[in-house]
Motif scaffolding. Structure first.
Motif, PDB file in Angstrom:
ATOM      1  N   GLY A 146       0.762  -1.234   0.000  1.00  0.00           N
ATOM      2  CA  GLY A 146       0.000   0.000   0.000  1.00  0.00           C
ATOM      3  C   GLY A 146       0.794   1.286   0.000  1.00  0.00           C
ATOM      4  N   HIS A 147       2.111   1.203  -0.054  1.00  0.00           N
ATOM      5  CA  HIS A 147       2.939   2.411  -0.005  1.00  0.00           C
ATOM      6  C   HIS A 147       3.342   2.814  -1.427  1.00  0.00           C
ATOM      7  N   ARG A 148       2.359   3.307  -2.128  1.00  0.00           N
ATOM      8  CA  ARG A 148       2.519   3.643  -3.545  1.00  0.00           C
ATOM      9  C   ARG A 148       3.574   4.718  -3.771  1.00  0.00           C
ATOM     10  N   ASP A 149       3.547   5.777  -2.983  1.00  0.00           N
ATOM     11  CA  ASP A 149       4.476   6.887  -3.206  1.00  0.00           C
ATOM     12  C   ASP A 149       5.909   6.492  -2.881  1.00  0.00           C
ATOM     13  N   GLU A 150       6.089   5.696  -1.826  1.00  0.00           N
ATOM     14  CA  GLU A 150       7.437   5.218  -1.499  1.00  0.00           C
ATOM     15  C   GLU A 150       7.967   4.314  -2.606  1.00  0.00           C
ATOM     16  N   LEU A 151       7.085   3.526  -3.198  1.00  0.00           N
ATOM     17  CA  LEU A 151       7.486   2.693  -4.333  1.00  0.00           C
ATOM     18  C   LEU A 151       7.951   3.560  -5.494  1.00  0.00           C
ATOM     19  N   ALA A 152       7.173   4.571  -5.830  1.00  0.00           N
ATOM     20  CA  ALA A 152       7.541   5.461  -6.934  1.00  0.00           C
ATOM     21  C   ALA A 152       8.891   6.128  -6.677  1.00  0.00           C
ATOM     22  N   GLU A 190      14.721   6.477  -7.933  1.00  0.00           N
ATOM     23  CA  GLU A 190      16.131   6.467  -7.525  1.00  0.00           C
ATOM     24  C   GLU A 190      16.970   5.530  -8.380  1.00  0.00           C
ATOM     25  N   HIS A 191      16.334   4.528  -8.965  1.00  0.00           N
ATOM     26  CA  HIS A 191      17.049   3.571  -9.806  1.00  0.00           C
ATOM     27  C   HIS A 191      16.879   3.874 -11.296  1.00  0.00           C
ATOM     28  N   GLY A 192      16.359   5.057 -11.611  1.00  0.00           N
ATOM     29  CA  GLY A 192      16.237   5.470 -12.999  1.00  0.00           C
ATOM     30  C   GLY A 192      15.160   4.761 -13.780  1.00  0.00           C
ATOM     31  N   LEU A 193      14.202   4.137 -13.086  1.00  0.00           N
ATOM     32  CA  LEU A 193      13.148   3.387 -13.754  1.00  0.00           C
ATOM     33  C   LEU A 193      11.866   4.189 -13.928  1.00  0.00           C
ATOM     34  N   LEU A 194      11.790   5.331 -13.259  1.00  0.00           N
ATOM     35  CA  LEU A 194      10.617   6.194 -13.301  1.00  0.00           C
ATOM     36  C   LEU A 194      11.071   7.632 -13.477  1.00  0.00           C
ATOM     37  N   ASP A 195      10.274   8.419 -14.235  1.00  0.00           N
ATOM     38  CA  ASP A 195      10.616   9.827 -14.361  1.00  0.00           C
ATOM     39  C   ASP A 195       9.821  10.656 -13.350  1.00  0.00           C
ATOM     40  N   ASP A 211       6.184   8.092 -14.944  1.00  0.00           N
ATOM     41  CA  ASP A 211       6.115   7.281 -16.155  1.00  0.00           C
ATOM     42  C   ASP A 211       7.399   6.476 -16.302  1.00  0.00           C
ATOM     43  N   TRP A 212       7.312   5.407 -17.101  1.00  0.00           N
ATOM     44  CA  TRP A 212       8.441   4.505 -17.291  1.00  0.00           C
ATOM     45  C   TRP A 212       9.637   5.231 -17.889  1.00  0.00           C
ATOM     46  N   ALA A 213      10.790   5.067 -17.264  1.00  0.00           N
ATOM     47  CA  ALA A 213      12.028   5.663 -17.763  1.00  0.00           C
ATOM     48  C   ALA A 213      13.128   4.624 -17.869  1.00  0.00           C
ATOM     49  N   GLY A 214      12.744   3.346 -17.763  1.00  0.00           N
ATOM     50  CA  GLY A 214      13.736   2.276 -17.714  1.00  0.00           C
ATOM     51  C   GLY A 214      14.156   1.717 -19.045  1.00  0.00           C
ATOM     52  N   GLY A 215      13.606   2.258 -20.147  1.00  0.00           N
ATOM     53  CA  GLY A 215      13.996   1.770 -21.464  1.00  0.00           C
ATOM     54  C   GLY A 215      13.742   0.276 -21.598  1.00  0.00           C
TER      55      GLY A 215
END
Length: 270
Positions: free
Chosen positions: A17-23, A28-33, A37-41
């Protein structure tokens, strides 16, 4: 499908349930902008289940992952998720509510277990047909980057088949049915844990890897802090054990621990 060493592959533990912490962790790992949105290529990202219960926005977490799955596919990447026991619990609540489960061990129902295990009314209220269809067709076991992925650290999966494909298909058929007893068995079996602990743990892990394939097992479900006897806020990395054959990645996010996003393969020197 053989592993592709050139494709970055990440796994994520229990979100609860911790949606914002997940985002934030994915960012931090370059997978989200910055717009989530997806930034992981072409990266591959696997979630090990338990998006819901105990936290404020389980459906928000599911919506995020469902959207990322579509965006990653368009970018040549992959986002996929295993089914956790708390997804089974939410789906069971949705389908069966407080209907009594036949039992010789006292009153049992999905509603009772859902409430005891941190079920959130806001998740149930927002659960729609698209969520139900998507969740009900997720696999229980998968391979990624030559790792064997499973939500629960248990051998109870073996009761559903002799290989991952048979296990996934058996449970998919159960979740497409209205068999309350079989649904309850899925919930019950997936709540078991700790099979890789103790003196026999390495042998159990080795036997499962020999049977199903992979160089290491990765699981969520069992909070690392509980295994180590410390508070979740002290967790900074996954837990490698059973002779280096098993990696636990549930950081205990709902109890103040981190949302662990781990790139495979992982070593303590990372």
């Amino acid at each position: 499908m053989p592993p592709d060493d050139n494709v970055p592959t990440f796994v994520v533990g229990d979100v609860h349930g911790h949606r914002d912490e997940l985002a934030d962790a994915l960012r931090e790992h370059g997978l989200l902008d910055e717009d989530d949105d997806w930034a992981g290529g072409e990266s591959h990202l696997w979630f090990l289940g338990d998006f819901v219960d105990r936290g404020p926005d389980g459906i928000g977490a599911i919506d995020l992952v469902m959207r990322l799955q579509q965006q990653a596919e368009q970018a040549g990447g992959l986002v996929q998720t295993l089914l956790g026991n708390h997804e089974i619990l939410l789906l069971g609540m949705y389908h069966f509510g407080d209907t009594d489960v036949p039992s010789d061990f006292g009153p049992r129902s999905f509603a009772r277990s859902w409430e005891i295990n941190g079920g959130q009314l806001s998740d149930l209220d927002r659960l729609n047909d698209d969520h139900v269809e998507w969740l009900s067709t997720r696999p229980l076991i998968a391979h990624a980057a030559d790792h064997l992925l499973m939500h629960s650290d248990t051998l109870e999966y073996l009761d559903w088949g002799g290989d991952p494909e048979e296990i996934n298909e058996t449970v998919r058929e159960i979740l497409a049915s209205d068999d309350l007893v079989q649904w309850w068995e899925v919930w019950r079996r997936m709540t078991t844990r700790y099979v890789f602990r103790g003196p026999s743990g390495p042998a159990v892990a080795s036997a499962l890897l020999t049977r199903f394939g992979g160089t290491r097992i990765v699981h969520g479900h069992s909070v690392i802090a509980d295994q180590l006897g410390i508070h979740p806020t002290q967790i900074e990395e996954p837990y490698l054990y059973a002779g280096g054959q098993v990696l636990g990645i549930d950081g205990g996010l709902f109890a103040g621990g981190p949302c662990l996003v781990i790139r495979l393969p992982w070593s303590p020197t990372d």
